[in-house]
Design a protein around this motif. Structure first.
Motif, PDB file in Angstrom:
ATOM      1  N   PRO A 314     -34.623  29.255  18.236  1.00  0.00           N
ATOM      2  CA  PRO A 314     -33.732  30.405  18.346  1.00  0.00           C
ATOM      3  C   PRO A 314     -33.145  30.924  18.969  1.00  0.00           C
ATOM      4  O   PRO A 314     -31.785  31.360  18.598  1.00  0.00           O
ATOM      5  N   GLU A 315     -33.175  31.124  20.336  1.00  0.00           N
ATOM      6  CA  GLU A 315     -32.856  31.348  21.273  1.00  0.00           C
ATOM      7  C   GLU A 315     -31.606  30.427  21.586  1.00  0.00           C
ATOM      8  O   GLU A 315     -30.727  31.437  22.667  1.00  0.00           O
ATOM      9  N   VAL A 316     -31.120  28.810  20.959  1.00  0.00           N
ATOM     10  CA  VAL A 316     -30.556  28.734  21.609  1.00  0.00           C
ATOM     11  C   VAL A 316     -30.114  28.422  20.422  1.00  0.00           C
ATOM     12  O   VAL A 316     -30.141  27.610  19.639  1.00  0.00           O
ATOM     13  N   ALA A 317     -28.421  27.723  20.787  1.00  0.00           N
ATOM     14  CA  ALA A 317     -27.490  28.670  19.935  1.00  0.00           C
ATOM     15  C   ALA A 317     -27.367  26.512  19.650  1.00  0.00           C
ATOM     16  O   ALA A 317     -27.835  25.426  20.370  1.00  0.00           O
ATOM     17  N   LEU A 318     -26.994  26.321  17.992  1.00  0.00           N
ATOM     18  CA  LEU A 318     -27.279  25.240  17.820  1.00  0.00           C
ATOM     19  C   LEU A 318     -25.956  23.817  18.942  1.00  0.00           C
ATOM     20  O   LEU A 318     -26.427  23.177  18.806  1.00  0.00           O
ATOM     21  N   GLU A 319     -24.548  24.876  18.764  1.00  0.00           N
ATOM     22  CA  GLU A 319     -23.380  24.279  19.228  1.00  0.00           C
ATOM     23  C   GLU A 319     -24.279  23.871  20.650  1.00  0.00           C
ATOM     24  O   GLU A 319     -24.017  22.596  21.651  1.00  0.00           O
ATOM     25  N   ASP A 320     -24.434  24.742  21.653  1.00  0.00           N
ATOM     26  CA  ASP A 320     -25.104  24.539  22.575  1.00  0.00           C
ATOM     27  C   ASP A 320     -26.452  23.375  22.920  1.00  0.00           C
ATOM     28  O   ASP A 320     -25.865  22.386  23.880  1.00  0.00           O
ATOM     29  N   ALA A 321     -27.080  23.216  21.810  1.00  0.00           N
ATOM     30  CA  ALA A 321     -27.697  22.303  22.179  1.00  0.00           C
ATOM     31  C   ALA A 321     -27.434  20.747  21.416  1.00  0.00           C
ATOM     32  O   ALA A 321     -27.618  19.840  22.200  1.00  0.00           O
ATOM     33  N   ILE A 322     -26.344  20.736  20.736  1.00  0.00           N
ATOM     34  CA  ILE A 322     -25.826  19.361  21.263  1.00  0.00           C
ATOM     35  C   ILE A 322     -24.578  19.230  21.852  1.00  0.00           C
ATOM     36  O   ILE A 322     -24.670  17.926  22.198  1.00  0.00           O
ATOM     37  N   GLU A 323     -24.591  20.300  22.215  1.00  0.00           N
ATOM     38  CA  GLU A 323     -23.940  20.301  23.862  1.00  0.00           C
ATOM     39  C   GLU A 323     -24.374  19.044  24.797  1.00  0.00           C
ATOM     40  O   GLU A 323     -24.110  18.485  25.507  1.00  0.00           O
ATOM     41  N   ARG A 324     -25.723  19.690  25.221  1.00  0.00           N
ATOM     42  CA  ARG A 324     -26.126  19.055  26.114  1.00  0.00           C
ATOM     43  C   ARG A 324     -26.673  17.912  25.618  1.00  0.00           C
ATOM     44  O   ARG A 324     -27.015  16.850  26.006  1.00  0.00           O
ATOM     45  N   ILE A 325     -27.931  17.480  24.295  1.00  0.00           N
ATOM     46  CA  ILE A 325     -27.725  16.641  23.974  1.00  0.00           C
ATOM     47  C   ILE A 325     -26.723  15.148  24.365  1.00  0.00           C
ATOM     48  O   ILE A 325     -26.426  14.006  24.792  1.00  0.00           O
ATOM     49  N   GLU A 326     -25.332  16.076  23.652  1.00  0.00           N
ATOM     50  CA  GLU A 326     -24.362  14.620  23.858  1.00  0.00           C
ATOM     51  C   GLU A 326     -23.895  14.109  25.367  1.00  0.00           C
ATOM     52  O   GLU A 326     -23.643  12.815  25.853  1.00  0.00           O
ATOM     53  N   THR A 327     -23.926  15.136  26.175  1.00  0.00           N
ATOM     54  CA  THR A 327     -23.282  14.653  27.442  1.00  0.00           C
ATOM     55  C   THR A 327     -25.031  14.883  28.463  1.00  0.00           C
ATOM     56  O   THR A 327     -24.554  13.321  29.464  1.00  0.00           O
ATOM     57  N   GLN A 328     -26.439  15.048  28.232  1.00  0.00           N
ATOM     58  CA  GLN A 328     -27.027  13.701  29.212  1.00  0.00           C
ATOM     59  C   GLN A 328     -27.537  13.312  28.378  1.00  0.00           C
ATOM     60  O   GLN A 328     -28.559  12.780  29.333  1.00  0.00           O
ATOM     61  N   ILE A 329     -27.692  13.233  27.532  1.00  0.00           N
ATOM     62  CA  ILE A 329     -28.645  12.015  27.155  1.00  0.00           C
ATOM     63  C   ILE A 329     -27.154  10.711  26.354  1.00  0.00           C
ATOM     64  O   ILE A 329     -27.511   9.760  27.031  1.00  0.00           O
ATOM     65  N   LEU A 330     -27.458  11.328  25.092  1.00  0.00           N
ATOM     66  CA  LEU A 330     -26.041  10.198  24.035  1.00  0.00           C
ATOM     67  C   LEU A 330     -24.697   9.611  24.749  1.00  0.00           C
ATOM     68  O   LEU A 330     -24.553   8.853  25.366  1.00  0.00           O
ATOM     69  N   ALA A 331     -24.149  10.124  26.251  1.00  0.00           N
ATOM     70  CA  ALA A 331     -23.165   9.576  26.779  1.00  0.00           C
ATOM     71  C   ALA A 331     -23.222   8.932  27.200  1.00  0.00           C
ATOM     72  O   ALA A 331     -22.756   7.398  27.599  1.00  0.00           O
ATOM     73  N   GLY A 332     -24.175   8.797  28.495  1.00  0.00           N
ATOM     74  CA  GLY A 332     -24.900   7.666  29.008  1.00  0.00           C
ATOM     75  C   GLY A 332     -25.589   6.365  28.312  1.00  0.00           C
ATOM     76  O   GLY A 332     -25.267   5.304  28.625  1.00  0.00           O
ATOM     77  N   LEU A 333     -26.487   6.761  27.524  1.00  0.00           N
ATOM     78  CA  LEU A 333     -27.078   5.761  26.500  1.00  0.00           C
ATOM     79  C   LEU A 333     -25.504   5.133  25.526  1.00  0.00           C
ATOM     80  O   LEU A 333     -25.641   3.469  26.245  1.00  0.00           O
ATOM     81  N   ARG A 334     -24.995   5.211  25.643  1.00  0.00           N
ATOM     82  CA  ARG A 334     -23.822   4.728  24.867  1.00  0.00           C
ATOM     83  C   ARG A 334     -23.251   3.691  25.853  1.00  0.00           C
ATOM     84  O   ARG A 334     -22.178   2.820  25.251  1.00  0.00           O
ATOM     85  N   GLU A 335     -22.605   4.378  26.770  1.00  0.00           N
ATOM     86  CA  GLU A 335     -22.006   3.038  27.841  1.00  0.00           C
ATOM     87  C   GLU A 335     -23.461   1.972  28.024  1.00  0.00           C
ATOM     88  O   GLU A 335     -22.947   0.362  28.331  1.00  0.00           O
ATOM     89  N   GLU A 336     -24.826   2.271  28.114  1.00  0.00           N
ATOM     90  CA  GLU A 336     -25.772   0.798  28.217  1.00  0.00           C
ATOM     91  C   GLU A 336     -25.689   0.167  26.863  1.00  0.00           C
ATOM     92  O   GLU A 336     -26.538  -1.119  27.141  1.00  0.00           O
ATOM     93  N   LEU A 337     -25.812   0.486  26.198  1.00  0.00           N
ATOM     94  CA  LEU A 337     -26.132  -0.383  24.740  1.00  0.00           C
ATOM     95  C   LEU A 337     -24.802  -1.467  25.034  1.00  0.00           C
ATOM     96  O   LEU A 337     -23.506  -0.843  24.875  1.00  0.00           O
ATOM     97  N   GLN A 338     -25.142  -2.405  23.397  1.00  0.00           N
ATOM     98  CA  GLN A 338     -23.724  -3.417  23.397  1.00  0.00           C
ATOM     99  C   GLN A 338     -23.869  -2.649  22.611  1.00  0.00           C
ATOM    100  O   GLN A 338     -23.900  -2.047  22.021  1.00  0.00           O
ATOM    101  N   GLY A 339     -22.527  -3.414  21.542  1.00  0.00           N
ATOM    102  CA  GLY A 339     -22.073  -3.219  20.825  1.00  0.00           C
ATOM    103  C   GLY A 339     -22.423  -2.651  18.989  1.00  0.00           C
ATOM    104  O   GLY A 339     -22.207  -2.405  18.258  1.00  0.00           O
TER     105      GLY A 339
END
Length: 569
Positions: A314-339
């Motif tokens: 509850p103490e972490v806003a939804l927008e903040d959690a989305i930004e962390r997942i996008e920048t620290q996880i998904l951004a790197g995985l999208r570069e590694e994955l194939q099309g």
């Protein structure tokens, strides 16, 4: 009153001061809004006095093992449900007493529900459920408070990370990397977050594979479809047809006797009828092997899919959690994955994005409607512009009010107040309330200039002096009416206190600074209009006296005091 009027009189003596005041207040409101703008949330959770828990057991658990898990849960929670809530023993417990709870299993889905004897302490039951994790090895436990606006276990705050692609093994590997990053005990991406895979990241669920022997089946006249239907009917039951009883449609299912399917080894000995009327064991028509695989395969747009469902604390806003997942996880995985493999965010993340875009357009539409309405009432395009420019002061006041409320709640040990959808409506309300004070000043100034032929600066100062009392009276009554809504806790207070803090802070800040901004901006607009009229219109075309010419007429001496005045007239 004298202080405010004197301050405005000092500011209006110089156009540089007026420009500095207008630019400073508007610029400061914009900068402060950007600096203190909070992270966005979707919907408040509310309090239904219900904690829902999803338990994902290890693969291969049968009904007896699930019942054993339920016994462990019941024994661990017994000190909290087997106690009188009003007794001294209950007051010594670490967590609130449990009013009632339920535990049930269906297939591999295990659910646990808890209600607190004290509804105001229901959040503490989530911490109590966390204590069950070490007692249930190999399980994934996700607990959250049930929401008033959403159904299910996610409380309307879930972030769904959807992974789609052709190969299930690769999807499981990607999902495992995401789960490991989010739930890393040493360096968690979001402290206190809970995550679970849908359906699962296990490919080790026991399976029985029945592979047809094509030559033998063809000789006996049994097709692969017929063999599959027979095995399905003998093992789990197969749909045959339906019939109607009155207006009710009833399915007719063929199912084999459980006595012949007590063990997996019995599959080979099940008999299938051939078109010739002979009973042939399945072992003669197919090869039966034991293996493993996923419990369930989900699809998204004809692609296999696995979803990682993340619920931030509850103490972490939804927008903040989305930004962390996008920048620290998904951004790197999208570069590694194939099309052929894609990762996207869905669930509440999509709803939040759509709602926020819609509300921004609604705010602009509210501003436009307010401006056009005032333009029609004032019969001018300039005067409503002065009033509309007071809205940023209300916006920054609402943001500061929301920030102060969050600090107040954190001092009481509660989660901070987020900028959710209901709170955003407070800014729409502010557009209609903040402009009221500015309308009083501008309208009174115009009345004094038109009806009493007062000079612009004198009319503006007089309007501030005569209107400051009703402005303060209406603002104070509104503020004292909203204060209990914001400051005093109660049932459902988390739903409306954010909206109340926005309106309260916006009214206070706008009331104080509008008394300086609007007179300065209005006098600048009048001077600018007079300058434009003086530079565009020739002297012979000025039939109607302007506000400045009226000021000269009022201050001119009488004709009898000027020598030769009668002859000039």
């Amino acid at each position: 009153i004298d202080l405010v009027v004197g301050l405005n009189a000092w500011i209006q003596r110089s156009w540089m001061r007026r420009v500095a005041v207008v630019a400073g207040l508007v610029g400061a409101s914009i900068v402060l809004s950007m600096v203190f703008w909070p992270k966005v949330e979707y919907l408040p959770v509310g309090n239904r006095n219900l904690v829902l828990c999803f338990i994902l057991p290890p693969p291969g658990y049968n009904l007896e093992q699930l019942n054993a898990m339920g016994q462990i849960v019941e024994d661990e929670l017994q000190p909290y449900w087997d106690v009188n809530p009003d007794s001294p023993e209950a007051k010594q417990l670490d967590f609130p007493p449990i009013k009632d709870f339920f535990y049930f299993a269906r297939g591999r889905s295990v659910f646990l529900g808890l209600r607190s004897a004290d509804p105001s302490r229901v959040d503490e039951l989530i911490l109590l459920v966390d204590r069950l994790r070490p007692k249930l090895p190999g399980t994934i436990v996700v607990a959250s408070k049930s929401s008033l606006f959403e159904r299910g276990l996610t409380a309307g705050r879930s972030i769904d990370i959807e992974i789609t692609g052709p190969e299930l093994t690769e999807l499981v590997a990607i999902g495992g990397r995401i789960m490991g990053t989010i739930m890393n005990p040493q360096q968690p991406l979001i402290a206190g977050a809970q995550a679970r895979p849908v359906p699962s990241l296990d490919l080790s669920s026991p399976e029985v594979h029945v592979t047809p022997r094509l030559m033998q089946s063809s000789d006996l006249g049994v097709s692969a479809a017929d063999l599959g239907y027979a095995v399905n009917a003998l093992v789990d039951g197969a749909y045959a047809t339906d019939y109607y009883v009155g207006g009710d449609k009833i399915d007719l299912t063929i199912i084999g006797d459980e006595l012949f399917m007590d063990q997996t080894q019995d599959v080979e000995m099940l008999t299938v009828s051939t078109p010739a009327g002979k009973l042939i064991p399945i072992a003669a028509l197919a090869e039966v092997t034991l293996g493993s695989g996923p419990e369930q395969i989900n699809h998204r747009e004809r692609q296999r899919a696995i979803t990682i469902q993340v619920t931030p604390p509850p103490e972490v806003a939804l927008e903040d959690a989305i930004e962390r997942i996008e920048t620290q996880i998904l951004a790197g995985l999208r570069e590694e994955l194939q099309g052929e493999y894609t990762i996207r965010l869905s669930g509440t993340a999509d709803k939040l994005r759509e709602t926020w875009l819609a509300l921004r357009w609604n705010l602009l539409l509210a501003l436009l409607i307010t401006y056009l309405l005032m333009a029609a009432l004032f019969e001018s395009w300039v005067h409503p512009l002065v009033i509309i420019l007071s809205v940023p002061l209300g916006a920054v006041g609402g943001i500061l009010g929301l920030r102060l409320l969050s600090q107040y709640l954190m001092l009481q040990g509660q989660p901070p107040q987020a900028l959710d959808v209901l709170t955003m409506l407070g800014f729409v309300i502010l557009i209609g309330t903040v402009v009221n004070n500015a309308i009083l000043i501008v309208h009174q100034s115009l009345n004094l200039m038109r009806e009493q032929q007062m000079p612009p600066q004198s009319a503006i100062l007089e309007s501030v002096r005569t209107r400051i009392r009703p402005i303060f009276m209406t603002t104070l009554t509104t503020v004292f009416g909203l204060a209990p809504l914001v400051l005093f806790p109660g049932a459902g207070s988390e739903l409306y206190r954010g909206l109340g803090s926005v309106v309260l802070g916006g009214l206070l800040v706008s009331t104080i600074f509008t008394l300086v901004l609007v007179p300065s901006l209005f006098s600048l607009m009048l001077d600018l209009g007079q300058l434009l009229r003086g530079s565009v219109l020739p002297t012979s075309d000025r039939d109607e006296p302007t506000a400045c010419s009226r000021e000269l007429d009022v201050r001119e001496p009488e004709p009898s005091e000027v020598p030769g005045a009668e002859s000039l007239v």
